[in-house]
Design an enzyme around this catalytic site. Structure first.
Site, PDB file in Angstrom:
ATOM      1  N   ARG A  86     -10.277  -8.264  -7.930  1.00  0.00           N
ATOM      2  CA  ARG A  86      -9.723  -7.175  -7.125  1.00  0.00           C
ATOM      3  C   ARG A  86     -10.201  -5.836  -7.664  1.00  0.00           C
ATOM      4  O   ARG A  86     -10.169  -5.567  -8.859  1.00  0.00           O
ATOM      5  CB  ARG A  86      -8.206  -7.198  -7.130  1.00  0.00           C
ATOM      6  CG  ARG A  86      -7.677  -5.979  -6.368  1.00  0.00           C
ATOM      7  CD  ARG A  86      -6.285  -6.087  -5.943  1.00  0.00           C
ATOM      8  NE  ARG A  86      -5.902  -4.890  -5.198  1.00  0.00           N
ATOM      9  CZ  ARG A  86      -4.687  -4.615  -4.828  1.00  0.00           C
ATOM     10  NH1 ARG A  86      -3.716  -5.459  -5.108  1.00  0.00           N
ATOM     11  NH2 ARG A  86      -4.416  -3.519  -4.162  1.00  0.00           N
ATOM     12  N   ARG A  95      -8.481  -6.470   0.816  1.00  0.00           N
ATOM     13  CA  ARG A  95      -8.318  -6.804  -0.601  1.00  0.00           C
ATOM     14  C   ARG A  95      -8.557  -8.280  -0.856  1.00  0.00           C
ATOM     15  O   ARG A  95      -8.194  -9.120  -0.053  1.00  0.00           O
ATOM     16  CB  ARG A  95      -6.968  -6.388  -1.137  1.00  0.00           C
ATOM     17  CG  ARG A  95      -5.801  -6.927  -0.379  1.00  0.00           C
ATOM     18  CD  ARG A  95      -4.553  -6.157  -0.620  1.00  0.00           C
ATOM     19  NE  ARG A  95      -4.762  -4.789  -0.231  1.00  0.00           N
ATOM     20  CZ  ARG A  95      -3.990  -3.781  -0.575  1.00  0.00           C
ATOM     21  NH1 ARG A  95      -2.933  -3.993  -1.292  1.00  0.00           N
ATOM     22  NH2 ARG A  95      -4.247  -2.563  -0.210  1.00  0.00           N
ATOM     23  N   ASP A  98      -3.697  -9.669  -3.608  1.00  0.00           N
ATOM     24  CA  ASP A  98      -2.624  -8.695  -3.804  1.00  0.00           C
ATOM     25  C   ASP A  98      -1.375  -9.474  -4.185  1.00  0.00           C
ATOM     26  O   ASP A  98      -0.942 -10.368  -3.454  1.00  0.00           O
ATOM     27  CB  ASP A  98      -2.395  -7.897  -2.523  1.00  0.00           C
ATOM     28  CG  ASP A  98      -1.400  -6.762  -2.701  1.00  0.00           C
ATOM     29  OD1 ASP A  98      -1.256  -6.263  -3.833  1.00  0.00           O
ATOM     30  OD2 ASP A  98      -0.769  -6.367  -1.702  1.00  0.00           O
ATOM     31  N   ASP A 100       2.625  -8.991  -5.334  1.00  0.00           N
ATOM     32  CA  ASP A 100       3.733  -8.031  -5.367  1.00  0.00           C
ATOM     33  C   ASP A 100       5.027  -8.725  -5.737  1.00  0.00           C
ATOM     34  O   ASP A 100       5.356  -9.792  -5.185  1.00  0.00           O
ATOM     35  CB  ASP A 100       3.938  -7.378  -3.992  1.00  0.00           C
ATOM     36  CG  ASP A 100       2.833  -6.412  -3.625  1.00  0.00           C
ATOM     37  OD1 ASP A 100       2.430  -5.615  -4.488  1.00  0.00           O
ATOM     38  OD2 ASP A 100       2.384  -6.448  -2.466  1.00  0.00           O
TER      39      ASP A 100
END
Length: 170
Positions: A86, A95, A98, A100
């Protein structure tokens, strides 16, 4: 790896570049270096949600346990994203991967809140993203969002948006 006194996290995973399924598999394998997967949601192909991203995403969620505190987990996840290739550019861009942190429960199953400049739990945008709520509902429907004081299932039922294209079982 079984971890005593561990924290439970709900983590969202998304990708729209390269071999998207492999990106998700490799990120899950990387996370297993410091914790355990408890549950994994199906994959969902989704449309980009605004911004400059222009390719469909694959999204999922995992219920994950680790002894790491939230800031330690965030640092680990950012290193993992970097090791997977990334490159952080602009917000809402395409992307490779990712990761989170959406929600956090301590070892007593108490929902916790974190409010640091670079880490907020619950994730401040999760209520606006059905591509987060749909997979999260599969594996953690009864988890309560501490700020909204509602379960993920209830929050999903209130959602008026849909970027979901299709569910992919694997």
């Amino acid at each position: 790896m079984t971890l005593p006194n561990s924290n439970s996290y709900l983590i969202a995973i998304g990708t729209n570049l390269g071999d998207r399924q492999d990106n998700i598999v490799r990120s899950r394998e990387g996370l297993c270096a410091v914790g355990d997967e408890v549950a994994v949601a199906s994959l969902y192909e989704t449309r980009p949600d605004g911004g400059i991203a222009n390719l469909p995403f694959l999204n999922t969620a995992i219920h994950y346990r680790t002894a790491l505190a939230p800031l330690e987990l965030l640092a680990f996840m950012q290193r993992l994203e970097c090791s997977l290739g990334r490159v952080r550019r602009r917000r809402l861009d395409n992307r490779l991967i990712d990761l989170d942190i959406l929600l956090w429960r301590d070892d007593c199953a108490v929902m916790r809140v974190v409010n640091f400049p670079h880490l907020k739990i619950p994730h401040p945008l999760m209520l606006e993203r059905d591509y987060v709520l749909v997979p999260a509902n599969e594996i953690a429907s009864d988890w309560k969002h501490p700020s909204a004081n509602a379960s993920i299932h209830s929050l999903l039922n209130r959602s008026m948006r849909s970027t979901i294209i299709r569910k992919i079982c694997y």
